[in-house]
Structure formats: C-alpha cells, structure tokens
Design an enzyme around this catalytic site. Structure first.
Site, PDB file in Angstrom:
ATOM      1  N   VAL A  22      53.263  55.375  40.248  1.00  0.00           N
ATOM      2  CA  VAL A  22      52.369  55.467  41.407  1.00  0.00           C
ATOM      3  C   VAL A  22      53.116  56.026  42.624  1.00  0.00           C
ATOM      4  CG1 VAL A  22      52.661  53.052  42.190  1.00  0.00           C
ATOM      5  CG2 VAL A  22      50.517  54.247  42.622  1.00  0.00           C
ATOM      6  N   ASP A  23      54.405  55.724  42.723  1.00  0.00           N
ATOM      7  CA  ASP A  23      55.243  56.237  43.818  1.00  0.00           C
ATOM      8  C   ASP A  23      55.254  57.779  43.801  1.00  0.00           C
ATOM      9  OD1 ASP A  23      57.086  56.270  45.875  1.00  0.00           O
ATOM     10  OD2 ASP A  23      58.777  55.545  44.690  1.00  0.00           O
ATOM     11  N   THR A  27      54.337  46.393  37.419  1.00  0.00           N
ATOM     12  CA  THR A  27      53.887  46.273  36.020  1.00  0.00           C
ATOM     13  C   THR A  27      54.087  47.547  35.198  1.00  0.00           C
ATOM     14  OG1 THR A  27      51.592  46.925  36.443  1.00  0.00           O
ATOM     15  CG2 THR A  27      52.124  44.581  36.684  1.00  0.00           C
TER      16      THR A  27
HETATM   17  N1  AR6 Z   1      47.105  54.981  40.966  1.00  0.00           N
HETATM   18  C1  AR6 Z   1      47.108  53.643  40.763  1.00  0.00           C
HETATM   19  N2  AR6 Z   1      47.981  53.016  39.942  1.00  0.00           N
HETATM   20  C2  AR6 Z   1      48.879  53.789  39.290  1.00  0.00           C
HETATM   21  C3  AR6 Z   1      48.962  55.191  39.441  1.00  0.00           C
HETATM   22  C4  AR6 Z   1      48.009  55.797  40.348  1.00  0.00           C
HETATM   23  N3  AR6 Z   1      47.994  57.102  40.581  1.00  0.00           N
HETATM   24  N4  AR6 Z   1      49.964  55.649  38.655  1.00  0.00           N
HETATM   25  C5  AR6 Z   1      50.484  54.584  38.020  1.00  0.00           C
HETATM   26  N5  AR6 Z   1      49.835  53.457  38.380  1.00  0.00           N
HETATM   27  P1  AR6 Z   1      54.957  51.912  38.422  1.00  0.00           P
HETATM   28  P2  AR6 Z   1      56.694  49.647  39.238  1.00  0.00           P
HETATM   29  C6  AR6 Z   1      50.058  52.062  37.958  1.00  0.00           C
HETATM   30  O1  AR6 Z   1      55.849  52.234  37.282  1.00  0.00           O
HETATM   31  O2  AR6 Z   1      56.556  49.010  37.915  1.00  0.00           O
HETATM   32  C7  AR6 Z   1      58.781  54.220  40.434  1.00  0.00           C
HETATM   33  O3  AR6 Z   1      59.597  55.189  39.848  1.00  0.00           O
HETATM   34  C8  AR6 Z   1      50.688  51.835  36.606  1.00  0.00           C
HETATM   35  O4  AR6 Z   1      49.697  51.859  35.581  1.00  0.00           O
HETATM   36  O5  AR6 Z   1      54.416  53.019  39.244  1.00  0.00           O
HETATM   37  O6  AR6 Z   1      56.532  48.808  40.474  1.00  0.00           O
HETATM   38  C9  AR6 Z   1      59.345  53.696  41.753  1.00  0.00           C
HETATM   39  O7  AR6 Z   1      60.050  54.700  42.455  1.00  0.00           O
HETATM   40  C10 AR6 Z   1      51.281  50.438  36.769  1.00  0.00           C
HETATM   41  O8  AR6 Z   1      50.333  49.437  36.397  1.00  0.00           O
HETATM   42  O9  AR6 Z   1      55.702  50.903  39.490  1.00  0.00           O
HETATM   43  C11 AR6 Z   1      60.235  52.592  41.305  1.00  0.00           C
HETATM   44  O10 AR6 Z   1      61.513  53.061  40.939  1.00  0.00           O
HETATM   45  C12 AR6 Z   1      51.520  50.305  38.270  1.00  0.00           C
HETATM   46  O11 AR6 Z   1      50.972  51.476  38.868  1.00  0.00           O
HETATM   47  C13 AR6 Z   1      59.543  52.030  40.095  1.00  0.00           C
HETATM   48  O12 AR6 Z   1      58.743  53.090  39.573  1.00  0.00           O
HETATM   49  C14 AR6 Z   1      52.974  50.183  38.656  1.00  0.00           C
HETATM   50  O13 AR6 Z   1      53.767  51.026  37.844  1.00  0.00           O
HETATM   51  C15 AR6 Z   1      58.619  50.897  40.452  1.00  0.00           C
HETATM   52  O14 AR6 Z   1      58.113  50.329  39.272  1.00  0.00           O
END
Ligand code: AR6
Length: 175
Positions: free
Chosen positions: A34-35, A125
């Site tokens: 998402v980042d 997650t």
């Molecule tokens: N909109 C909404 N939710 C989303 C989207 C989107 N466009 N894309 C993914 N998700 P993650 P974390 C959901 O991995 O576990 C990054 O590299 C996805 O399905 O984005 O907190 C950062 O820079 C999942 O349920 O974040 C950090 O290094 C949720 O977003 C690291 O990942 C979180 O997945 C953070 O890891």
C-alpha cells in the site's frame, strides 16, 4: 461497533476522504504494498514532505504517525504510520500494543488536524506478516474505543484490499 465505522473493499488511493493512512516503514521513503501504491498515485510531493519530516525529527518509530499532504491523491492528507513486523513468540504483546498504537496515534493526529473522514488499510498484514484475524480485532477495538472517547471524527473507513481481510472485517463488524 460505533456507527461511524464503515467497511469497504478496494484501493485506498482512490478514496475521496480527508485522510488516508499509509502502512509505511520507519524510513518514510516508500516501499511496496500500500505504501508503494500511495507514493505512486500521490506523486513526488508526498516523498518531499516525508524527507523534510525525517530531516527534522528522524525516522518514524514503530507505532507512531506523521502527516503529509495528499499530493495528487483525492485525499487531502496522508497519515503515515509504521506497523510492527510480526514475530510472535515472546514479543507478541508488544507487537499487538504497537499495532494498536498505529491506530490511536493516527486518529489523534487526524483529530489535531481537523480531519473528519479517515480511511485505514489493514496495517502490518502484508509484508509485515501480522495474523489478519488478530490484526482486525485490534484495529476495530482500538478505533471503537477512540471514537467512544473522542468527538470530532465523523467517519472511519476500514478499506480491505484482499478478500481474506474483507471477510474477516465483515464478520467482526457484522455488516
Ligand atoms: N489499497 C488498500 N490496501 C492495500 C493496497 C491498496 N492499494 N495495496 C495493498 N494493500 P503492506 P505492511 C493491503 O504489505 O504489512 C511496505 O513495503 C494489503 O492487502 O502494504 O504494513 C512498507 O514500505 C495488506 O492487507 O503493509 C513497509 O516496508 C495491507 O495493505 C512494509 O511494506 C498491508 O500490507 C509494511 O508492511
């Protein structure tokens, strides 16, 4: 659950709300998941503001939150919070507390900035491997407690990207 809490499935970068929350890492320099999606859609202004924040106050610690503008996003602001990396075991209580802090600190920052509508992704997650069911319980309970104690925020949206999280939240929120 508070009636101000809403559930949606989709891409957080498309939401027209006052603030969306980013599941960032402590460098605040972007990443995957998402980042990556938020920085891609929001453009370089968000990264420039993040660089200034890190220059001023250093990296963002786990459980803390900072705010930037929304750049090219429909949302006015992005609140960047750093979720815990899940290891479980003897650290699990600390990790659960840090995840709760992400939600509380993001909401406090929102409140301080006059934000009325805010959307959360399912922090930690994805890459950070927090178990989805437990993360959803912590997220919904923490937001519910905040809303009970604080007037001022009108709507909190949980936006789930994947089907598994969406199913879990549907059950928890009984919608
Ligand atoms: N909109 C909404 N939710 C989303 C989207 C989107 N466009 N894309 C993914 N998700 P993650 P974390 C959901 O991995 O576990 C990054 O590299 C996805 O399905 O984005 O907190 C950062 O820079 C999942 O349920 O974040 C950090 O290094 C949720 O977003 C690291 O990942 C979180 O997945 C953070 O890891």
């Amino acid at each position: 659950m508070d009636t101000k809490i809403k559930l949606q499935q989709g891409d957080i970068t498309k939401l027209q709300v006052d603030a969306i929350v980013n599941a960032a890492n402590s460098s605040l320099m972007g990443g995957g998941g998402v980042d990556g999606a938020i920085h891609r859609a929001g453009g370089k202004q968000i990264l420039e503001e993040c660089i200034k924040i890190v220059d001023r106050q250093g990296r963002c610690k786990t459980g803390k939150a900072v705010i930037t503008s929304g750049g090219n996003l429909p949302a006015k602001y992005v609140i960047h919070t750093v979720g815990p990396v899940y290891n479980g075991g003897k650290n699990v209580l600390k990790e659960e507390e840090q995840l709760a802090n992400c939600y509380t600190n993001s909401l406090m920052l929102a409140f301080d900035n006059g934000i009325k509508t805010i959307a959360f992704p399912n922090i930690s997650t994805g890459v950070y491997r927090f178990p989805k069911q437990r993360a959803a319980e912590i997220a919904t309970e923490t937001v519910d407690i905040f809303l009970e104690n604080q007037e001022g925020i009108d709507e909190v949206i949980f936006i789930c990207f994947d089907d598994e999280n969406f199913g879990i939240y549907k059950k928890l929120l009984a919608v």
